[in-house]
Motif scaffolding. Structure first.
Motif, PDB file in Angstrom:
ATOM      1  N   ASP A 207     -20.607  -3.843  11.788  1.00  0.00           N
ATOM      2  CA  ASP A 207     -21.185  -5.114  11.343  1.00  0.00           C
ATOM      3  C   ASP A 207     -22.121  -4.907  10.157  1.00  0.00           C
ATOM      4  O   ASP A 207     -22.132  -5.700   9.210  1.00  0.00           O
ATOM      5  CB  ASP A 207     -21.942  -5.784  12.486  1.00  0.00           C
ATOM      6  N   VAL A 208     -22.915  -3.839  10.204  1.00  0.00           N
ATOM      7  CA  VAL A 208     -23.878  -3.577   9.137  1.00  0.00           C
ATOM      8  C   VAL A 208     -23.170  -3.168   7.849  1.00  0.00           C
ATOM      9  O   VAL A 208     -23.538  -3.609   6.752  1.00  0.00           O
ATOM     10  CB  VAL A 208     -24.882  -2.496   9.586  1.00  0.00           C
ATOM     11  N   LEU A 209     -22.148  -2.323   7.964  1.00  0.00           N
ATOM     12  CA  LEU A 209     -21.413  -1.903   6.769  1.00  0.00           C
ATOM     13  C   LEU A 209     -20.850  -3.103   6.022  1.00  0.00           C
ATOM     14  O   LEU A 209     -20.835  -3.122   4.785  1.00  0.00           O
ATOM     15  CB  LEU A 209     -20.275  -0.953   7.152  1.00  0.00           C
ATOM     16  N   SER A 210     -20.401  -4.107   6.749  1.00  0.00           N
ATOM     17  CA  SER A 210     -19.816  -5.288   6.114  1.00  0.00           C
ATOM     18  C   SER A 210     -20.834  -6.050   5.277  1.00  0.00           C
ATOM     19  O   SER A 210     -20.458  -6.851   4.418  1.00  0.00           O
ATOM     20  CB  SER A 210     -19.228  -6.220   7.173  1.00  0.00           C
ATOM     21  N   GLU A 211     -22.135  -5.797   5.503  1.00  0.00           N
ATOM     22  CA  GLU A 211     -23.192  -6.511   4.785  1.00  0.00           C
ATOM     23  C   GLU A 211     -23.800  -5.682   3.659  1.00  0.00           C
ATOM     24  O   GLU A 211     -24.710  -6.161   2.974  1.00  0.00           O
ATOM     25  CB  GLU A 211     -24.307  -6.907   5.767  1.00  0.00           C
ATOM     26  N   LEU A 212     -23.322  -4.459   3.460  1.00  0.00           N
ATOM     27  CA  LEU A 212     -23.897  -3.570   2.455  1.00  0.00           C
ATOM     28  C   LEU A 212     -23.091  -3.590   1.161  1.00  0.00           C
ATOM     29  O   LEU A 212     -21.891  -3.884   1.167  1.00  0.00           O
ATOM     30  CB  LEU A 212     -23.947  -2.135   2.989  1.00  0.00           C
ATOM     31  N   ASP A 239      -9.938  -7.301   7.121  1.00  0.00           N
ATOM     32  CA  ASP A 239     -10.172  -7.544   5.696  1.00  0.00           C
ATOM     33  C   ASP A 239     -11.367  -6.761   5.180  1.00  0.00           C
ATOM     34  O   ASP A 239     -11.354  -6.258   4.056  1.00  0.00           O
ATOM     35  CB  ASP A 239     -10.339  -9.041   5.419  1.00  0.00           C
ATOM     36  N   ASP A 240     -12.425  -6.621   6.019  1.00  0.00           N
ATOM     37  CA  ASP A 240     -13.583  -5.824   5.601  1.00  0.00           C
ATOM     38  C   ASP A 240     -13.227  -4.341   5.534  1.00  0.00           C
ATOM     39  O   ASP A 240     -13.662  -3.625   4.627  1.00  0.00           O
ATOM     40  CB  ASP A 240     -14.746  -6.030   6.572  1.00  0.00           C
ATOM     41  N   SER A 281      -5.470 -10.517  -0.549  1.00  0.00           N
ATOM     42  CA  SER A 281      -6.486  -9.463  -0.587  1.00  0.00           C
ATOM     43  C   SER A 281      -7.797  -9.886   0.062  1.00  0.00           C
ATOM     44  O   SER A 281      -8.618  -9.030   0.392  1.00  0.00           O
ATOM     45  CB  SER A 281      -6.751  -9.047  -2.035  1.00  0.00           C
ATOM     46  N   VAL A 282      -8.026 -11.201   0.250  1.00  0.00           N
ATOM     47  CA  VAL A 282      -9.301 -11.654   0.807  1.00  0.00           C
ATOM     48  C   VAL A 282      -9.163 -12.269   2.193  1.00  0.00           C
ATOM     49  O   VAL A 282     -10.164 -12.554   2.846  1.00  0.00           O
ATOM     50  CB  VAL A 282      -9.989 -12.671  -0.137  1.00  0.00           C
ATOM     51  N   VAL A 398     -14.185 -16.406   0.626  1.00  0.00           N
ATOM     52  CA  VAL A 398     -14.240 -16.925  -0.737  1.00  0.00           C
ATOM     53  C   VAL A 398     -15.597 -16.642  -1.369  1.00  0.00           C
ATOM     54  O   VAL A 398     -15.693 -16.202  -2.521  1.00  0.00           O
ATOM     55  CB  VAL A 398     -13.945 -18.445  -0.746  1.00  0.00           C
ATOM     56  N   LEU A 399     -16.676 -16.847  -0.611  1.00  0.00           N
ATOM     57  CA  LEU A 399     -18.012 -16.589  -1.150  1.00  0.00           C
ATOM     58  C   LEU A 399     -18.190 -15.113  -1.488  1.00  0.00           C
ATOM     59  O   LEU A 399     -18.736 -14.761  -2.537  1.00  0.00           O
ATOM     60  CB  LEU A 399     -19.069 -17.032  -0.138  1.00  0.00           C
ATOM     61  N   ASP A 400     -17.769 -14.240  -0.577  1.00  0.00           N
ATOM     62  CA  ASP A 400     -17.920 -12.799  -0.805  1.00  0.00           C
ATOM     63  C   ASP A 400     -17.271 -12.366  -2.106  1.00  0.00           C
ATOM     64  O   ASP A 400     -17.797 -11.502  -2.820  1.00  0.00           O
ATOM     65  CB  ASP A 400     -17.293 -12.004   0.354  1.00  0.00           C
ATOM     66  N   HIS A 401     -16.124 -12.943  -2.423  1.00  0.00           N
ATOM     67  CA  HIS A 401     -15.369 -12.487  -3.590  1.00  0.00           C
ATOM     68  C   HIS A 401     -15.598 -13.343  -4.829  1.00  0.00           C
ATOM     69  O   HIS A 401     -15.115 -13.007  -5.907  1.00  0.00           O
ATOM     70  CB  HIS A 401     -13.876 -12.440  -3.244  1.00  0.00           C
TER      71      HIS A 401
END
Length: 428
Positions: A207-212, A239-240, A281-282, A398-401
Motif C-alpha cells: 500500500d505504501v509503495l503505491s503512494e511513493l 496496475d500498480d 496501461s492505466v 486517471v488522476l495518477d497519470h
C-alpha cells in the motif's frame, strides 16, 4: 501555556493541532530539539505538523498555548507555511532517537529508546529531560524492563547511530494512512527509510509503495531480497505492480514475475503489454464483475468487501462467464446508487446500463479523461475486439497519470509570495 509539565513525545504523534478558533490545521508528526553548545539536554524549539496536501511546517514552541496527548492548541498570530527543513544543529526526536541503542548508567546496561519526554522549566523553556529505555534481555520470549531515566543517564543519544531497530518507530507510524506513511518515509535518510520499509508486513508495504514516487519505489524494492520483493508485488493491485515493474530493466522484470505466483503474475504480464498512456496501461484488471443472474443483494455484498478501493467499489460490471478478465461478453454496468434503490431480490440483468460505449485498450488518456468528465463517471469499462471485459479505468487511475510525473515528490517550494508577506520567518 496550559499543559502538563512533562510530555512524552511519541504520544503526541498524530495528535490534532487546532488554531485559537478551534479549527484543525494539521497533525503532529515530530518534535524538533536543538543541541546545546554546553553540556545539558537539548532544548525543544517546536513541533513539526503535517498540513493538508502533505506539507510539513514548523510550529514554534512559543506559539503553542496547550500541548498534551489529546490536542495541541496554537495561540493567536500567523503561521509560517513554508516547508519545514531541519537545521544542522537540530534533532527530530521521533525520527532520529526512537529505537536507538543506548547504555544505561551506571553499569552500562544496554537498552533501546522507546520514548523521550520533554519538560518545561519555570522560565518556560522546554528541554528533553527523560528517556524511556527498554532493557535488552537477549531472550526472544521475554521483554526487558522499562526504565525512565534522566537524559544524561542514557549514553549514546548524541551523534549519529547506525545501531537501531524499527519497532518503536513503526508503532508511532502504525495508524497513519498509506499516503501519510509514504510521506513520512520520504523524510527519512535512505538507509533508515529502507529499514523501516523492510520491517512493514507485505500488505502494508504494498500500500505504501503505491503512494511513493517511482524512484523511491525502485530503491525500496531493490533493497529487499527478490523473494520478498515478489511477495510485495503480489499484494499490490496489478496496475500498480505493472507501473512499478515498468521502472525496472526487462531482465529484472522477468525474474520478479517468475518468482510471483502464476495467478498473481498473469494479470501484471497482460498490463505490461499495453503502450504507455493508453487505457490498457492505466486500467485495473480486477474490477467488480458479476453475471446477469446475480441479485442486487449479492452485488451490494460484493462491493462492501473491505479490500476494495472506493473507486472500484462504486460500480459492478456485468458480463457473461467467465467472471475473471478477459471475461465473457460485456453486458453493461450498475452504479452502487442504483443498487441501493432496487429490491434486493432483483437480478442485475434487469437493471444493467449499457448506453455508454466502453473504452478500448488503445484509447489514449486525454480521450478517457474527456469522456469520464462528460458523463460524470467514477469508472469506465475497457473491452477488447471481441467485446470481452479486460479491465476498468477508475478516476484515481486517471488522476495518477494525468498529474505531473513528480507530483508525489515532497514540496520543496516556499509558500506563495502573497502569503509570505504576512508570515513570520521560518523555524524561528
Amino acid at each position: 501555556m496550559s499543559t502538563p509539565n512533562r510530555v512524552y513525545i511519541a504520544r503526541l504523534a498524530g495528535v490534532a493541532v487546532f488554531d485559537p478558533n478551534g479549527d484543525q490545521v494539521g497533525r503532529v508528526r515530530d518534535a524538533v530539539a536543538r543541541l546545546r553548545a554546553t553540556p545539558g539536554p537539548p532544548e525543544v524549539v517546536g513541533l513539526v505538523a503535517e498540513m493538508p496536501m502533505r506539507r510539513r511546517i514548523f510550529l514554534s514552541i512559543n506559539r503553542i498555548t496547550s500541548i498534551d496527548a489529546g490536542a495541541v492548541v496554537l495561540g493567536s498570530g500567523t503561521l509560517n507555511l513554508r516547508r519545514f527543513e531541519k537545521r544542522p544543529n537540530e534533532v527530530l526526536v521521533l525520527q532520529e532517537l526512537l529505537d536507538r541503542r543506548v547504555q544505561l548508567e551506571p553499569g552500562g546496561q544496554p537498552g533501546t529508546v522507546v520514548d523521550v519526554a520533554m519538560e518545561c522549566s519555570r522560565g518556560g523553556e522546554w528541554s528533553l529531560t527523560r528517556v524511556a529505555v527498554r532493557e535488552q534481555t537477549g531472550r526472544l520470549t521475554r521483554r526487558g524492563h522499562l526504565h525512565q531515566v534522566a537524559w544524561d543517564r542514557a549514553r549514546g543519544l548524541s551523534g549519529i547511530s547506525e545501531d537501531r531497530g524499527t519497532a518503536n518507530l513503526l508503532a508511532v507510524l502504525e495508524d497513519m494512512r498509506p499516503a501519510d506513511l509514504a510521506n513520512a518515509l520520504q523524510d527519512l535518510p535512505d538507509a533508515r527509510r529502507n529499514e523501516v520499509a523492510a520491517a512493514l508486513d507485505d500488505e502494508r508495504l504494498a500500500d505504501v509503495l503505491s503512494e511513493l514516487p517511482e524512484h523511491d519505489q525502485v530503491e525500496i524494492l531493490a533493497a529487499l531480497d527478490r523473494e520478498r520483493a515478489a511477495d510485495v508485488l503480489e499484494e499490490m493491485d496489478p496496475d500498480d505492480a505493472a507501473d512499478l515493474l515498468n521502472e525496472l530493466p526487462p531482465p529484472e522484470q522477468d525474474v520478479l514475475l517468475d518468482l510471483m505466483e502464476p495467478d498473481e503474475a498473469d494479470p501484471v504480464r497482460q498490463l505490461l503489454k499495453y503502450s504507455s498512456g493508453t487505457a490498457g496501461s492505466v486500467m485495473t484488471s480486477e474490477p467488480v464483475i458479476l453475471p446477469p443472474d446475480a441479485t442486487v443483494a449479492e452485488a451490494l455484498a460484493r462491493i462492501r468487501e473491505e479490500q476494495l478501493s472506493p473507486a472500484v467499489a462504486a460500480q459492478v460490471f456485468v458480463t457473461r462467464a467467465p467472471m475473471t478478465t478477459p471475461t465473457g461478453r460485456y453486458l453493461g454496468m450498475v452504479h452502487f446508487q442504483r443498487l441501493l434503490r432496487e429490491p434486493p431480490a432483483d437480478l442485475l440483468g434487469g437493471v444493467v446500463v449499457n448506453d455508454i460505449d466502453p473504452l478500448r485498450p488503445t484509447t489514449p488518456l486525454p480521450e478517457i479523461t474527456r469522456r469520464m468528465a462528460t458523463y460524470d463517471l467514477v469508472a469506465m469499462p475497457v473491452v477488447d475486439r471481441s467485446n470481452r471485459l479486460v479491465g476498468a479505468v477508475t478516476v484515481d487511475d486517471v488522476l495518477d497519470h494525468s498529474l505531473p510525473p513528480d507530483w508525489r515528490e515532497r514540496d520543496t517550494a516556499t509558500a506563495p509570495v502573497a502569503v509570505d508577506e504576512v508570515l513570520d520567518g521560518a523555524n524561528e
